[in-house]
Design a protein around this motif. Sequence first.
Motif, PDB file in Angstrom:
ATOM      1  N   MET A   1       0.843  -1.181   0.000  1.00  0.00           N
ATOM      2  CA  MET A   1       0.000   0.000   0.000  1.00  0.00           C
ATOM      3  C   MET A   1       0.886   1.241   0.000  1.00  0.00           C
ATOM      4  O   MET A   1       1.874   1.317   0.712  1.00  0.00           O
ATOM      5  CB  MET A   1      -0.908  -0.017   1.236  1.00  0.00           C
ATOM      6  CG  MET A   1      -1.813   1.196   1.329  1.00  0.00           C
ATOM      7  SD  MET A   1      -2.876   1.147   2.785  1.00  0.00           S
ATOM      8  CE  MET A   1      -4.233   0.241   2.117  1.00  0.00           C
ATOM      9  N   ALA A   2       0.529   2.213  -0.784  1.00  0.00           N
ATOM     10  CA  ALA A   2       1.299   3.449  -0.910  1.00  0.00           C
ATOM     11  C   ALA A   2       1.118   4.335   0.322  1.00  0.00           C
ATOM     12  O   ALA A   2       0.099   4.275   1.006  1.00  0.00           O
ATOM     13  CB  ALA A   2       0.867   4.201  -2.158  1.00  0.00           C
ATOM     14  N   ARG A   3       2.086   5.141   0.554  1.00  0.00           N
ATOM     15  CA  ARG A   3       2.035   6.115   1.651  1.00  0.00           C
ATOM     16  C   ARG A   3       1.021   7.200   1.309  1.00  0.00           C
ATOM     17  O   ARG A   3       0.990   7.712   0.187  1.00  0.00           O
ATOM     18  CB  ARG A   3       3.424   6.721   1.837  1.00  0.00           C
ATOM     19  CG  ARG A   3       3.463   7.839   2.847  1.00  0.00           C
ATOM     20  CD  ARG A   3       4.849   8.446   2.885  1.00  0.00           C
ATOM     21  NE  ARG A   3       4.820   9.726   3.531  1.00  0.00           N
ATOM     22  CZ  ARG A   3       5.573  10.049   4.568  1.00  0.00           C
ATOM     23  NH1 ARG A   3       6.442   9.178   5.044  1.00  0.00           N
ATOM     24  NH2 ARG A   3       5.497  11.239   5.104  1.00  0.00           N
ATOM     25  N   ARG A   4       0.212   7.551   2.293  1.00  0.00           N
ATOM     26  CA  ARG A   4      -0.755   8.635   2.126  1.00  0.00           C
ATOM     27  C   ARG A   4      -0.533   9.659   3.236  1.00  0.00           C
ATOM     28  O   ARG A   4      -0.427   9.307   4.402  1.00  0.00           O
ATOM     29  CB  ARG A   4      -2.188   8.111   2.187  1.00  0.00           C
ATOM     30  CG  ARG A   4      -2.527   7.208   1.009  1.00  0.00           C
ATOM     31  CD  ARG A   4      -3.892   6.618   1.146  1.00  0.00           C
ATOM     32  NE  ARG A   4      -3.841   5.619   2.219  1.00  0.00           N
ATOM     33  CZ  ARG A   4      -4.897   5.067   2.775  1.00  0.00           C
ATOM     34  NH1 ARG A   4      -6.099   5.413   2.394  1.00  0.00           N
ATOM     35  NH2 ARG A   4      -4.771   4.174   3.727  1.00  0.00           N
ATOM     36  N   ASP A   5      -0.450  10.930   2.862  1.00  0.00           N
ATOM     37  CA  ASP A   5      -0.267  12.022   3.814  1.00  0.00           C
ATOM     38  C   ASP A   5      -1.568  12.806   3.934  1.00  0.00           C
ATOM     39  O   ASP A   5      -2.242  13.051   2.931  1.00  0.00           O
ATOM     40  CB  ASP A   5       0.841  12.961   3.343  1.00  0.00           C
ATOM     41  CG  ASP A   5       2.206  12.341   3.482  1.00  0.00           C
ATOM     42  OD1 ASP A   5       2.880  12.640   4.476  1.00  0.00           O
ATOM     43  OD2 ASP A   5       2.591  11.544   2.602  1.00  0.00           O
ATOM     44  N   TYR A   6      -1.892  13.205   5.170  1.00  0.00           N
ATOM     45  CA  TYR A   6      -3.088  13.987   5.456  1.00  0.00           C
ATOM     46  C   TYR A   6      -2.717  15.106   6.409  1.00  0.00           C
ATOM     47  O   TYR A   6      -1.689  15.059   7.081  1.00  0.00           O
ATOM     48  CB  TYR A   6      -4.139  13.144   6.202  1.00  0.00           C
ATOM     49  CG  TYR A   6      -4.684  11.972   5.468  1.00  0.00           C
ATOM     50  CD1 TYR A   6      -5.837  12.087   4.705  1.00  0.00           C
ATOM     51  CD2 TYR A   6      -4.076  10.727   5.556  1.00  0.00           C
ATOM     52  CE1 TYR A   6      -6.363  10.990   4.048  1.00  0.00           C
ATOM     53  CE2 TYR A   6      -4.589   9.631   4.901  1.00  0.00           C
ATOM     54  CZ  TYR A   6      -5.732   9.764   4.152  1.00  0.00           C
ATOM     55  OH  TYR A   6      -6.249   8.683   3.500  1.00  0.00           O
ATOM     56  N   TYR A   7      -3.615  16.066   6.520  1.00  0.00           N
ATOM     57  CA  TYR A   7      -3.576  17.019   7.623  1.00  0.00           C
ATOM     58  C   TYR A   7      -4.904  16.924   8.331  1.00  0.00           C
ATOM     59  O   TYR A   7      -5.957  16.801   7.698  1.00  0.00           O
ATOM     60  CB  TYR A   7      -3.298  18.443   7.136  1.00  0.00           C
ATOM     61  CG  TYR A   7      -1.842  18.619   6.815  1.00  0.00           C
ATOM     62  CD1 TYR A   7      -0.934  18.938   7.819  1.00  0.00           C
ATOM     63  CD2 TYR A   7      -1.360  18.383   5.539  1.00  0.00           C
ATOM     64  CE1 TYR A   7       0.418  19.051   7.540  1.00  0.00           C
ATOM     65  CE2 TYR A   7      -0.012  18.496   5.254  1.00  0.00           C
ATOM     66  CZ  TYR A   7       0.866  18.823   6.263  1.00  0.00           C
ATOM     67  OH  TYR A   7       2.205  18.925   5.992  1.00  0.00           O
ATOM     68  N   LEU A   8      -4.842  16.943   9.656  1.00  0.00           N
ATOM     69  CA  LEU A   8      -6.035  16.795  10.469  1.00  0.00           C
ATOM     70  C   LEU A   8      -6.254  18.034  11.316  1.00  0.00           C
ATOM     71  O   LEU A   8      -5.301  18.649  11.795  1.00  0.00           O
ATOM     72  CB  LEU A   8      -5.905  15.587  11.403  1.00  0.00           C
ATOM     73  CG  LEU A   8      -5.691  14.234  10.751  1.00  0.00           C
ATOM     74  CD1 LEU A   8      -5.477  13.178  11.822  1.00  0.00           C
ATOM     75  CD2 LEU A   8      -6.866  13.871   9.872  1.00  0.00           C
ATOM     76  N   SER A   9      -7.504  18.357  11.509  1.00  0.00           N
ATOM     77  CA  SER A   9      -7.906  19.405  12.439  1.00  0.00           C
ATOM     78  C   SER A   9      -8.482  18.708  13.665  1.00  0.00           C
ATOM     79  O   SER A   9      -9.430  17.920  13.547  1.00  0.00           O
ATOM     80  CB  SER A   9      -8.955  20.300  11.777  1.00  0.00           C
ATOM     81  OG  SER A   9      -9.405  21.266  12.692  1.00  0.00           O
TER      82      SER A   9
END
Length: 97
Positions: free
Chosen positions: A1-9
């Motif tokens: 599975m590929a790396r996924r980047d997010y930003y969270l509030s």
Amino acid sequence: MARRDYYLSVAGWRNQRHTVIEGNTLMMEVTLAACQHCPICSQRIRTVETRLRETNATWRWESAGNGLYLAVELPEETMQVGDYLTRLLGVSIRVTE
């Protein structure tokens, strides 16, 4: 599975938090490494630890880049990132990307 980047509030937290999913591990920035000893950040760490101890989640702390990250194993059933963390930590969390 590929790396996924997010930003969270995170409700009640001033800044967005960088989050990475790689494989079945989710890593969410909780504090900056240099700031983890200030009263606000150290209380945030204690709160996260207390909440997680009340769950069956597999988790650990990891240092990455300039941050202290919560690394938690994702459940096998599909769930939205914000919903899963909200359930684990007991505060409203949403993906802001």
